[in-house]
Design a protein around this motif. Structure first.
Motif, PDB file in Angstrom:
ATOM      1  N   ALA A 115       5.440 -20.644   2.713  1.00 21.76           N
ATOM      2  CA  ALA A 115       5.820 -19.243   2.865  1.00 21.76           C
ATOM      3  C   ALA A 115       4.566 -18.396   3.005  1.00 21.76           C
ATOM      4  O   ALA A 115       3.524 -18.703   2.430  1.00 21.76           O
ATOM      5  CB  ALA A 115       6.599 -18.786   1.646  1.00 21.76           C
ATOM      6  N   LYS A 116       4.709 -17.350   3.773  1.00 21.96           N
ATOM      7  CA  LYS A 116       3.616 -16.397   3.840  1.00 21.96           C
ATOM      8  C   LYS A 116       4.215 -15.022   3.573  1.00 21.96           C
ATOM      9  O   LYS A 116       5.007 -14.526   4.374  1.00 21.96           O
ATOM     10  CB  LYS A 116       2.967 -16.459   5.213  1.00 21.96           C
ATOM     11  N   VAL A 117       3.877 -14.480   2.442  1.00 24.39           N
ATOM     12  CA  VAL A 117       4.483 -13.221   2.026  1.00 24.39           C
ATOM     13  C   VAL A 117       3.375 -12.226   1.758  1.00 24.39           C
ATOM     14  O   VAL A 117       2.455 -12.495   0.996  1.00 24.39           O
ATOM     15  CB  VAL A 117       5.341 -13.432   0.759  1.00 24.39           C
ATOM     16  N   GLU A 118       3.465 -11.099   2.411  1.00 22.62           N
ATOM     17  CA  GLU A 118       2.440 -10.082   2.212  1.00 22.62           C
ATOM     18  C   GLU A 118       3.083  -8.752   1.896  1.00 22.62           C
ATOM     19  O   GLU A 118       4.036  -8.344   2.551  1.00 22.62           O
ATOM     20  CB  GLU A 118       1.607  -9.904   3.491  1.00 22.62           C
ATOM     21  N   HIS A 119       2.566  -8.126   0.883  1.00 23.37           N
ATOM     22  CA  HIS A 119       3.102  -6.821   0.505  1.00 23.37           C
ATOM     23  C   HIS A 119       1.939  -5.852   0.351  1.00 23.37           C
ATOM     24  O   HIS A 119       0.943  -6.174  -0.266  1.00 23.37           O
ATOM     25  CB  HIS A 119       3.857  -6.950  -0.817  1.00 23.37           C
ATOM     26  N   GLU A 120       2.111  -4.688   0.937  1.00 28.22           N
ATOM     27  CA  GLU A 120       1.077  -3.663   0.775  1.00 28.22           C
ATOM     28  C   GLU A 120       1.748  -2.358   0.438  1.00 28.22           C
ATOM     29  O   GLU A 120       2.831  -2.067   0.940  1.00 28.22           O
ATOM     30  CB  GLU A 120       0.333  -3.415   2.101  1.00 28.22           C
ATOM     31  N   ALA A 121       1.113  -1.575  -0.391  1.00 31.94           N
ATOM     32  CA  ALA A 121       1.676  -0.260  -0.681  1.00 31.94           C
ATOM     33  C   ALA A 121       0.557   0.725  -0.944  1.00 31.94           C
ATOM     34  O   ALA A 121      -0.482   0.368  -1.482  1.00 31.94           O
ATOM     35  CB  ALA A 121       2.593  -0.341  -1.893  1.00 31.94           C
ATOM     36  N   THR A 122       0.796   1.945  -0.534  1.00 30.93           N
ATOM     37  CA  THR A 122      -0.176   2.990  -0.831  1.00 30.93           C
ATOM     38  C   THR A 122       0.561   4.247  -1.269  1.00 30.93           C
ATOM     39  O   THR A 122       1.718   4.455  -0.917  1.00 30.93           O
ATOM     40  CB  THR A 122      -1.002   3.382   0.411  1.00 30.93           C
ATOM     41  N   THR A 123      -0.108   5.038  -2.047  1.00 31.13           N
ATOM     42  CA  THR A 123       0.432   6.333  -2.426  1.00 31.13           C
ATOM     43  C   THR A 123      -0.649   7.357  -2.171  1.00 31.13           C
ATOM     44  O   THR A 123      -1.793   7.151  -2.544  1.00 31.13           O
ATOM     45  CB  THR A 123       0.815   6.355  -3.913  1.00 31.13           C
ATOM     46  N   SER A 124      -0.264   8.422  -1.510  1.00 28.50           N
ATOM     47  CA  SER A 124      -1.278   9.422  -1.211  1.00 28.50           C
ATOM     48  C   SER A 124      -0.616  10.775  -1.062  1.00 28.50           C
ATOM     49  O   SER A 124       0.598  10.889  -1.131  1.00 28.50           O
ATOM     50  CB  SER A 124      -1.989   9.061   0.086  1.00 28.50           C
ATOM     51  N   LYS A 125      -1.422  11.775  -0.847  1.00 24.61           N
ATOM     52  CA  LYS A 125      -0.840  13.052  -0.483  1.00 24.61           C
ATOM     53  C   LYS A 125      -1.361  13.424   0.895  1.00 24.61           C
ATOM     54  O   LYS A 125      -2.201  12.714   1.450  1.00 24.61           O
ATOM     55  CB  LYS A 125      -1.200  14.104  -1.509  1.00 24.61           C
ATOM     56  N   VAL A 126      -0.852  14.508   1.434  1.00 28.55           N
ATOM     57  CA  VAL A 126      -1.376  14.969   2.709  1.00 28.55           C
ATOM     58  C   VAL A 126      -2.844  15.327   2.471  1.00 28.55           C
ATOM     59  O   VAL A 126      -3.160  16.096   1.581  1.00 28.55           O
ATOM     60  CB  VAL A 126      -0.598  16.207   3.198  1.00 28.55           C
TER      61      VAL A 126
END
Lengths: 486, 253, 436
Positions: free
Chosen positions: A420-431
């Motif tokens: 399996a190849k599982v990739e997760h990315e997440a970011t939190t930002s403001k304008v």
């Protein structure tokens, strides 16, 4: 950010709901309360066959069991009062006539309602290439382009009509993807659902137009419990869109829908949602509780199911459109924009269950939070021990507009196969301040700059919507962002 | 056109004074080069003129076409005709060039009392100006600066300059990171935009750019002040001798 | 009587039989309170926090006849302990056998003024203990932390006064004899004064093969300007269950780093709570897990950004094979008004065969808008292209695999700043990988 910018964000957070009017039509509404008798009453009003009543009663028994044993689901990042199931009316039909033979019989007031909502109903005014099923409260009031679709063998009708005219298909597939035992609200829906849409695309047919259902809650004190069932036979293709609105009311209204999709070998189903139920006022009074179970199964090899959603409404959203990737090389997609403001709470995402070999899934989620709202992504990627060669890519970006809101990401990655190849990315930002300044330096006002940047943030998702609705969606988002400015 | 008088500016966060009394007068149609070593305050001057946040103006004034520039919001400055070509152009993910520039062009046109450009005219204008700096016309469907190479970003700045037709353009280290071919393209673009009613302030560390964009005046900025001014020949002298001799001269003075 | 009552009530009985012994004063009161809280919480049967580690079932399966009783009467010699030494590590040595301090095996000679390393049994009235033991962090409380506090007796206190830079690291060796079923509940309290610096290395090993449950808890209080570095290596046998709770509190401007290396064959749960409780804190948390042959390794972290202008960086990596289960659940919480936070979180796993499992839950919970937070998680097999490339260069397949796995582990192991410890861990992992 300057005072203007901050002020603007406050206004965004407080902006108004434009679809909150009530249509004054006579309706046939059963008294509030939930019991076997109510279910029997619904079933008899719809002149249902015995098997369906039995199915409902079985689901109801299970609903009572879950409620007693496990109570309400509490794992979501949501805070809302428990629903009083006895304080809801489970059936409300505008007008006493349960079925319409043609559009001419539909109360003009109803047609006017939908015109006002921007949903053209009369066929001559229709957008070319879009067939619409319209559900007001508990019943389907109109389905357009039925005859034209029938020529291709496509069945598109209300759920009630499908039960009557295509009982074998309904019996075969109803509950096969979302069993009534799935969760509390799925059990409730299975017991009390009143109508919904049904679509069947025969083998090898590319559905010649977009199918669309528009859901409207109108009556007070009612819940809406529709079911949608879409079956795409081998190598069939269909694109389906649902939209929804509700009047502004002080009490919370419950919407507990079930959507099931079955895609056979080589079939493709694209399901798009523009969810704009009444979100409640700025103080959090009223609004729809949107507890929805949506799931598709890629039954056959090389099949594909794609969910695209724009979620701007509802006081509380609890919704995880999912795909079971059973066929080899099947593909699941989930594209979502969730915009929350005021006191809205959304806990939404998806489940991608990889069972077949060389299956792949893509998740792209964009959450925008404003005001005092809470916006969560929750998603499961599960790679079964037999699912060799599975691929998943997930990207979850959150944007915060203002400092009183929350943006959260809760991914669950369960991996049981080494290939399996599982990739997760997440970011939190403001304008970004630098982004705003760059726009301003080109003469664009701060408010317009924020709008541009937020729109850009969602673009990837909005572009996945069918063309006719992408424009609507962009407008909706603009109105949401607009507030009382501009 | 631009009149800077005894301008003092410091960093808002810690109060460090960067500009310590700048005086500069730019007349219509002139090209002024501002040179200086790293950390002399060149980019701060550009930022303060364009109205970037994070600075306190503690003393002095700036008038632009007779009006108080420092009193205007950044977008108003832009609409009044002040353009800044960024040293580090900002990426705007998902915002495509056409949408962005249409907003910009029409905001400025509205400010000048002109009608909005029609979609057709706008796209025609974009195509025409893109050719100026050898930008691929397909860029209009790309997101602003997203995935642009360093050279493309800089060319994109000059392209926007051409689109917005400002009265005063401030080029902040537009030459940094450019190879010689790109530098030539950018300079050619700028030279074509030179006009009797348009002024330029060209901020650069190296004399190289001034080979292509020949300035009317050259100023040396050091320690937050303009310590020397002269003609184009001053730039050559700086290229040969570096900045140290001015430092010494300044100390002596 | 249900099972639920049996585990808790057995623990309660043991606790009551020991109440009144050894401890007095504040510690005693704290234990009463903790026991009450433990009874209220109970050992979790089904909870989101233990979703992938069914701890109650695991404990119920253990034949913990003397659950609650610490193993007594070890006869471990200096030679036995020396076998677990880390080559080239010049450190103050603390040896705990079955959780209990063994002065005879330890070496604290030359401890500078302003540094105290004490047996918790004799330190109940030490000001650091009075002020800091169970002092803060109600947010991080769970049944196991309460249980440890309820029984608190064994363990160590490390105090470094303000301004002291402790050059030599403190090396704490935990040795479990595991000759009979036992519950060991060691406690570590580290109190680090303003601008102090210290490095703590812990290694947990078992000798015997019987069932043993460790319910360890560490608390670190890092004052302004202090720089603290912590490493814990857990290497226990297959019938060892190890629950390792860490709580870290930082004052503004401090730096705290911790790295937990788990190569156990049994069940390990590392649960860590970080509270950077002032501006400009730096928190580095990392871990490596090597799960083989049915091991179950669960890393659970919560970084609680309650104050603005802080930085945290989290990196957990692991390799899993042969029926091993890996779990990662990391949460970055940014509270309202905790602006200008930079928080990064990453979890990467390699699964070597189709009997191993990885469950990853990287979470962000953000209530402040001016932040930069990101997380990423990847799980997959070794890069087959890279394998092929190495093979075309004449490297044998097994060696190629080892090279790539070591390269995969390198960036976590590089976070271990003491060379001797890094080399030791490196060698340990290489040995285990090539055994497989």
């Amino acid at each position: 950010m300057s005072a203007t910018g901050t002020e603007y964000l406050n206004e965004v957070a407080a902006s108004d709901y434009e679809w909150g009017f009530v249509t004054d039509v006579e309706s046939d509404t059963v008294p509030k309360g939930l019991s076997e008798d109510v279910i029997r009453l619904i079933s008899s009003k719809k002149s249902e066959p015995r098997w369906l009543l039995d199915w409902r009663l079985k689901a109801y028994a299970h609903f009572e069991k879950i409620l007693a044993e496990r109570g309400f689901p509490t794992w979501a990042h949501l805070d809302y009062p428990e629903v009083d199931f006895q304080n809801i009316s489970y059936y409300s039909a505008p007008n006493s006539k349960p079925k319409y033979e043609s559009l001419d019989e539909v109360d003009p007031k109803l047609l006017e309602t939908f015109e006002r909502l921007g949903i053209p109903v009369t066929e001559q005014k229709m957008l070319a290439g879009v067939a619409v099923d319209i559900v007001m409260d508990s019943v389907s009031v109109a389905t357009t382009f039925k005859d034209e679709l029938a020529k291709k063998g496509v069945i598109f009708c209300s759920f009630g009509e499908a039960v009557e005219k295509h009982p074998d298909l309904v019996r075969k597939y109803m509950g096969s993807v979302v069993p009534h035992t799935d969760n509390l609200y799925a059990a409730l829906n299975s017991a009390v659902f009143t109508d919904g849409s049904f679509a069947y695309i025969p083998k090898g047919v590319r559905c010649p137009m977009e199918l669309s259902t528009y859901f409207r809650i109108n009556a007070a004190g009612t819940g809406q419990f529709e079911r949608t069932l879409i079956i795409a036979e081998e190598d069939a293709y269909v694109s389906y869109l649902e939209g929804c609105t509700a009047p502004r009311r002080d009490e919370n209204q419950l919407h507990a829908a079930v959507v099931e999709i079955v895609a056979h070998k080589g079939a493709e189903v694209k399901y798009s949602t523009v969810q704009n139920w009444y979100p409640g006022d700025a103080q959090g009074k009223g609004g729809v509780f949107n507890f929805v179970t949506k799931r598709g199964i890629c039954e056959g090899d090389d099949s594909k199911i794609s969910w695209t959603q724009l979620e701007t409404g509802s006081a509380v959203t609890w919704k995880y459109p999912s795909v079971i990737l059973k066929g080899d090389r099947s593909v699941g997609e989930f594209y979502s924009v969730a915009f929350t403001k005021g006191k809205q709470q959304a806990d939404t995402g998806t489940k991608m269950i990889h069972l077949g070999q060389d299956t792949s899934s893509t998740i792209i989620s964009k959450g925008i939070s404003a005001g005092n709202s809470q916006n969560s992504y929750r998603g499961l990627v599960k790679i079964n021990p037999k699912a060799s060669g599975a691929r998943n890519f997930s990207q979850c970006d959150s944007m915060l507009l203002g400092d009183r809101c929350g943006a959260h990401t809760f991914p669950y990655l369960e991996i049981g196969h080494p290939t399996a190849k599982v990739e997760h990315e997440a970011t939190t930002s403001k304008v970004g301040e630098d982004q705003i300044f760059y726009c301003q330096q080109r003469g664009i006002s701060e408010v317009d700059a924020i709008k541009l940047i937020v729109n850009g943030f969602c673009k990837e998702i909005l572009s996945k919507l069918p063309m006719e609705f992408a424009v609507e969606a962009q407008k909706l988002l603009a109105i949401e962002l607009e507030g009382s400015v501009g | 056109m631009l009149e800077i008088t005894n301008l003092h500016a410091s960093i808002e966060d810690d109060g460090t004074e960067i500009l310590k009394g700048i005086n500069l007068s730019v007349a219509a149609g002139e090209v002024h080069a501002i040179m200086g070593p790293n950390g002399s305050g060149k980019s701060t001057l550009a930022s303060v003129l364009a109205g970037r946040g994070g600075y306190d103006i503690t003393q002095g004034s700036v008038s632009f076409q007779g009006e108080d520039l420092l009193d205007m919001d950044p977008d108003v400055r832009a609409r009044e005709g002040l353009f800044l070509a960024f040293q580090y152009p900002v990426e705007l993910p998902g915002v495509n060039m056409a949408t962005f520039l249409r907003h910009a062009v029409n905001s400025i046109r509205e400010h000048r009392g002109q009608d909005e450009l029609s979609a057709v005219d706008f796209l025609k204008l974009m195509k025409e100006k893109a050719a100026f700096v050898n930008l691929d016309p397909s860029l209009r469907s790309r997101a602003v600066n997203e995935g642009f190479s360093g050279g493309e970003k800089k060319r994109n700045e000059i392209f926007q300059l051409a689109m917005l037709e400002p009265k005063l353009a401030v080029l902040d280290e537009t030459d940094s990171g450019l190879d010689i071919d790109a530098l030539r393209v950018v300079s050619d673009g700028v030279n074509q935009l030179r006009a009797a009613d348009r002024s330029f302030v060209v901020i650069t560390h190296y004399q190289r750019l001034l080979e292509y964009i020949v300035p009317d005046h050259v100023h040396v900025l050091m320690g937050g002040r303009i310590v020397k001014s002269g003609g184009a020949e001053l730039a050559h002298k700086l290229e040969e001798h570096g900045y140290d001799w001015i430092k010494d001269e300044a100390v002596v003075a | 009587m249900s099972e639920r009552q049996t585990i808790e009530s057995r623990l309660l009985e043991t606790w009551e039989s020991r109440a009144g012994s050894a401890m007095n004063g504040r510690l005693h009161d704290g234990r009463e309170l903790a026991m009450a809280r433990f009874r209220e919480a109970g050992i979790p049967a089904k909870s989101e926090a233990w979703k992938y580690t069914p701890i109650r079932r695991i404990l119920e399966r253990m034949p913990l006849l003397s659950l609650g009783a610490a193993a007594e009467g070890d006869t471990l010699s200096a030679a036995d302990v020396a076998a677990f030494a880390i080559d080239g590590l010049d450190a103050f040595r603390v040896v705990l056998v079955n959780g209990r301090f063994r002065a005879d095996l330890s070496d604290l000679a030359g401890l500078p003024a302003g540094v105290r390393i004490l047996d918790l049994r004799n330190a109940a009235s030490d000001p650091a203990v009075v002020e800091h033991l169970d002092g803060t962090g109600q947010e991080a409380r769970d049944a196991f932390a309460e249980l440890n506090s309820a029984f608190v007796q064994d363990g160590m206190v490390v105090v470094v006064d303000a301004g002291i830079v402790l050059e030599r690291p403190v090396f704490i060796q935990h040795v479990l004899t595991a000759g009979s079923p036992a519950l060991i509940q060691p406690r570590l309290l580290g109190v680090f004064g303003k601008d102090s610096q210290a490095r703590i290395v812990e290694v947990c090993r078992t000798i015997g093969q019987d069932h043993v449950l460790t319910n360890a808890m560490s608390e670190f209080h890092t004052a302004t300007g202090a720089v603290i570095d912590h490493v814990r290596v857990i290497d226990e046998h297959k019938d060892a269950v190890h629950i390792n709770s860490l709580r870290s509190y930082q004052e503004g401007g401090s730096t705290f780093s911790t790295n937990v290396i788990t190569v156990s064959a049994g069940v390990v749960r590392n649960q860590s709570y970080f509270l950077p409780d002032g501006e400009n804190c730096e928190t580095h948390l990392s871990g490596f897990y090597l799960g083989q042959n049915g091991a179950h390794i669960d890393n659970h972290t919560l970084v609680d950004h309650a104050k603005p202008e802080c930085y945290s960086n989290e990196l957990f990596k692991g390799i899993l094979s042969n029926k091993a289960i890996g779990v990662f659940n990391g949460k970055v919480l940014v509270r309202q008004d905790a602006q200008k936070i930079n928080a990064y979180q990453s979890n990467k796993s390699v699964i070597l065969d189709d009997t191993a499992r990885m469950y990853s839950k990287p979470e962000l919970e953000i209530y402040a808008d001016d932040v930069r937070c990101s997380h990423g998680a990847t799980t997959g097999e070794l890069d087959q292209e890279a394998m092929f490339y190495l093979q075309t260069r004449g490297i044998r397949k097994d060696d190629a695999r080892l090279i790539l796995l070591e390269a995969f582990a390198a960036d976590v192991l590089d976070r271990i700043r003491l060379d001797a410890v890094r080399d030791h861990v490196d060698a340990l992992i290489r040995r285990r990988l090539s055994q497989n």
